[in-house]
Design a protein around this motif. Structure first.
Motif, PDB file in Angstrom:
ATOM      1  N   ALA A  50      -6.589  -0.777  -3.027  1.00 13.18           N
ATOM      2  CA  ALA A  50      -5.726  -0.456  -2.160  1.00 13.18           C
ATOM      3  C   ALA A  50      -6.070   0.778  -1.272  1.00 13.18           C
ATOM      4  O   ALA A  50      -6.082   1.666  -1.934  1.00 13.18           O
ATOM      5  CB  ALA A  50      -4.308  -0.297  -2.873  1.00 13.18           C
ATOM      6  N   ALA A  59      -4.516   1.127   2.040  1.00 12.04           N
ATOM      7  CA  ALA A  59      -3.792   1.320   3.396  1.00 12.04           C
ATOM      8  C   ALA A  59      -2.877   2.226   3.765  1.00 12.04           C
ATOM      9  O   ALA A  59      -2.189   2.254   4.543  1.00 12.04           O
ATOM     10  CB  ALA A  59      -3.209  -0.046   3.204  1.00 12.04           C
ATOM     11  N   GLY A  60      -2.786   3.455   2.409  1.00 11.91           N
ATOM     12  CA  GLY A  60      -1.956   4.255   2.859  1.00 11.91           C
ATOM     13  C   GLY A  60      -2.214   5.191   4.004  1.00 11.91           C
ATOM     14  O   GLY A  60      -3.355   5.238   4.393  1.00 11.91           O
ATOM     15  N   LYS A 106      -6.003   8.200   5.106  1.00  9.84           N
ATOM     16  CA  LYS A 106      -6.528   8.685   3.946  1.00  9.84           C
ATOM     17  C   LYS A 106      -7.725   8.093   3.600  1.00  9.84           C
ATOM     18  O   LYS A 106      -8.835   8.764   3.225  1.00  9.84           O
ATOM     19  CB  LYS A 106      -5.507   8.711   2.533  1.00  9.84           C
ATOM     20  N   GLY A 163       0.482  -3.474   3.935  1.00 13.17           N
ATOM     21  CA  GLY A 163       1.760  -3.535   4.246  1.00 13.17           C
ATOM     22  C   GLY A 163       2.456  -2.121   4.379  1.00 13.17           C
ATOM     23  O   GLY A 163       1.842  -1.189   4.109  1.00 13.17           O
ATOM     24  N   GLU A 164       3.623  -2.050   4.458  1.00  9.10           N
ATOM     25  CA  GLU A 164       4.551  -1.314   4.427  1.00  9.10           C
ATOM     26  C   GLU A 164       4.573   0.076   3.269  1.00  9.10           C
ATOM     27  O   GLU A 164       4.860   0.973   3.368  1.00  9.10           O
ATOM     28  CB  GLU A 164       6.042  -1.151   4.950  1.00  9.10           C
ATOM     29  N   SER A 165       4.236  -0.695   2.270  1.00  9.88           N
ATOM     30  CA  SER A 165       4.468   0.100   0.778  1.00  9.88           C
ATOM     31  C   SER A 165       3.026  -0.273   0.001  1.00  9.88           C
ATOM     32  O   SER A 165       2.437  -1.275   0.258  1.00  9.88           O
ATOM     33  CB  SER A 165       5.614  -0.320   0.045  1.00  9.88           C
ATOM     34  N   ARG A 166       3.010   0.522  -0.897  1.00 10.66           N
ATOM     35  CA  ARG A 166       1.691   0.025  -1.846  1.00 10.66           C
ATOM     36  C   ARG A 166       1.973  -1.242  -2.554  1.00 10.66           C
ATOM     37  O   ARG A 166       0.851  -2.179  -2.394  1.00 10.66           O
ATOM     38  CB  ARG A 166       1.538   1.106  -2.958  1.00 10.66           C
ATOM     39  N   ASP A 171      -6.497   2.097  -6.433  1.00 11.69           N
ATOM     40  CA  ASP A 171      -6.321   2.897  -5.333  1.00 11.69           C
ATOM     41  C   ASP A 171      -7.336   3.705  -4.874  1.00 11.69           C
ATOM     42  O   ASP A 171      -8.218   4.343  -5.446  1.00 11.69           O
ATOM     43  CB  ASP A 171      -5.234   4.010  -5.841  1.00 11.69           C
ATOM     44  N   ALA A 199      -7.386   6.043  -3.060  1.00 12.50           N
ATOM     45  CA  ALA A 199      -7.169   7.370  -3.344  1.00 12.50           C
ATOM     46  C   ALA A 199      -7.729   8.080  -4.507  1.00 12.50           C
ATOM     47  O   ALA A 199      -7.645   9.402  -4.629  1.00 12.50           O
ATOM     48  CB  ALA A 199      -5.559   7.750  -3.004  1.00 12.50           C
ATOM     49  N   LYS A 247      -6.024  11.549  -8.233  1.00 13.00           N
ATOM     50  CA  LYS A 247      -5.305  10.995  -6.711  1.00 13.00           C
ATOM     51  C   LYS A 247      -5.468  12.049  -5.906  1.00 13.00           C
ATOM     52  O   LYS A 247      -4.759  13.047  -5.859  1.00 13.00           O
ATOM     53  CB  LYS A 247      -4.134  10.271  -7.098  1.00 13.00           C
TER      54      LYS A 247
HETATM   55  O1  C5P Z   1       0.804   6.511  -1.326  1.00  9.38           O
HETATM   56  P1  C5P Z   1       0.347   6.490  -2.713  1.00  9.38           P
HETATM   57  O2  C5P Z   1      -0.413   7.691  -3.213  1.00  9.38           O
HETATM   58  O3  C5P Z   1       1.182   5.957  -3.724  1.00  9.38           O
HETATM   59  O4  C5P Z   1      -1.009   5.519  -2.482  1.00  9.38           O
HETATM   60  C1  C5P Z   1      -1.702   4.988  -3.545  1.00  9.38           C
HETATM   61  C2  C5P Z   1      -2.614   4.198  -2.993  1.00  9.38           C
HETATM   62  O5  C5P Z   1      -2.021   3.001  -2.356  1.00  9.38           O
HETATM   63  C3  C5P Z   1      -3.776   4.814  -1.961  1.00  9.38           C
HETATM   64  O6  C5P Z   1      -4.755   4.297  -2.170  1.00  9.38           O
HETATM   65  C4  C5P Z   1      -2.962   4.131  -0.588  1.00  9.38           C
HETATM   66  O7  C5P Z   1      -4.140   3.885   0.180  1.00  9.38           O
HETATM   67  C5  C5P Z   1      -2.468   2.979  -1.037  1.00  9.38           C
HETATM   68  N1  C5P Z   1      -1.246   2.190  -0.112  1.00  9.38           N
HETATM   69  C6  C5P Z   1      -1.746   1.182   0.438  1.00  9.38           C
HETATM   70  N2  C5P Z   1      -0.582   0.619   1.404  1.00  9.38           N
HETATM   71  C7  C5P Z   1       0.265   1.425   1.606  1.00  9.38           C
HETATM   72  C8  C5P Z   1       0.814   2.555   0.738  1.00  9.38           C
HETATM   73  C9  C5P Z   1      -0.301   3.119  -0.083  1.00  9.38           C
HETATM   74  O8  C5P Z   1      -2.467   0.233   0.137  1.00  9.38           O
HETATM   75  N3  C5P Z   1       1.452   0.915   2.330  1.00  9.38           N
END
Ligand code: C5P
Length: 228
Positions: free
Chosen positions: A8, A10-11, A22, A80-83, A105, A107, A206
């Motif tokens: 993941a 996409a943050g 990021k 997407g919009e959220s993890r 992640d 991150a 993280k």
């Molecule tokens: O925002 P957060 O710190 O919880 O993000 C944790 C992981 O989720 C990160 O690696 C971030 O790239 C990913 N993420 C994502 N899509 C989002 C928000 C966060 O893939 N919309």
């Protein structure tokens, strides 16, 4: 047993205050994503990788994977919009015959083979899911409007990290509901899945701020090829 990793990435990473997402912030002169991608690629346990990219960055992710020689990367899809939404999209790219899905992640750059082994070992013992966790050094209190309402029993608490590993069918069912959560385990737990905690790693920090990036760089000793 085929093991797929969903990375993941996409943050937006607003607290890093960079002009890019990021995953493309610089760590030792290369995108943050490169570190976890290369480590998952090098893992003896992982067969295929799906990267969930910041929307519009799917192509740069593929180019980065090619540059790093990451032949296990089979897809780069927009998040997407959220993890939770991003993970759902990534899981949708995993082959039907996958036995295990490991969600990580980007991150947290310093994913290690030892932690991956602990997680897969737990699944082998029959757990539906396994997550790395660390005990908490501080006493933890629940606070409402400035007032302490509860002191939690520290001995039972764990700070939970990624990667998190799940039996593929269990994770698919858990993410299909479309619920929001800050980690995958909570979605599995909510459906009655049995999840265990294995020993985590303080270096699975993280990255949230520029200070975190600097700390991870110092652990890498200025050379991104050195294992921490
Ligand atoms: O925002 P957060 O710190 O919880 O993000 C944790 C992981 O989720 C990160 O690696 C971030 O790239 C990913 N993420 C994502 N899509 C989002 C928000 C966060 O893939 N919309």
């Amino acid at each position: 047993m085929s093991v797929w990793a969903v990375l993941a990435a996409a943050g937006r990473g607003e607290r890093l205050e960079t002009d890019r997402p990021k995953a493309f912030a610089q760590l030792n002169g290369r995108p943050l994503l490169a570190e976890s991608l290369q480590r998952l690629e090098a893992s003896a346990w992982i067969d295929s990788i799906v990267v969930v990219a910041p929307p519009g960055w799917e192509e740069p992710v593929i180019l980065l994977a090619e540059e790093l020689g990451c032949g296990k990367v089979v897809a780069s899809v927009a998040g997407g919009e959220s993890r939770a939404a991003s993970v759902r999209i990534g899981v949708g790219e995993v082959a039907d015959d996958a036995a295990v899905i490991l969600v990580h992640d980007a991150a947290r750059p310093l994913v290690s083979e030892l932690v991956v082994e602990r997680l897969l070992g737990a699944l082998n013992e029959g757990w539906d899911g396994a997550v790395p966790g660390l005990g908490l050094p501080d006493t933890v209190k629940r606070v409402r409007e400035g007032a302490v309402v509860e002191t939690l029993p520290r001995g039972e608490l764990r700070g939970v990290q990624t990667p998190q590993a799940f039996v593929a069918t269990v994770l698919r069912a858990a993410v299909a509901g479309g619920d929001e959560a800050t980690d995958c385990s909570s979605l599995v737990e909510a459906r009655g899945g049995r999840v265990t905690v294995v020993e985590g790693d303080p270096r699975l920090l993280k990255v949230t701020t520029a200070d975190d990036l600097a700390l991870v760089e110092s652990w890498l000793g200025g050379s991104s090829s050195d294992a921490p």
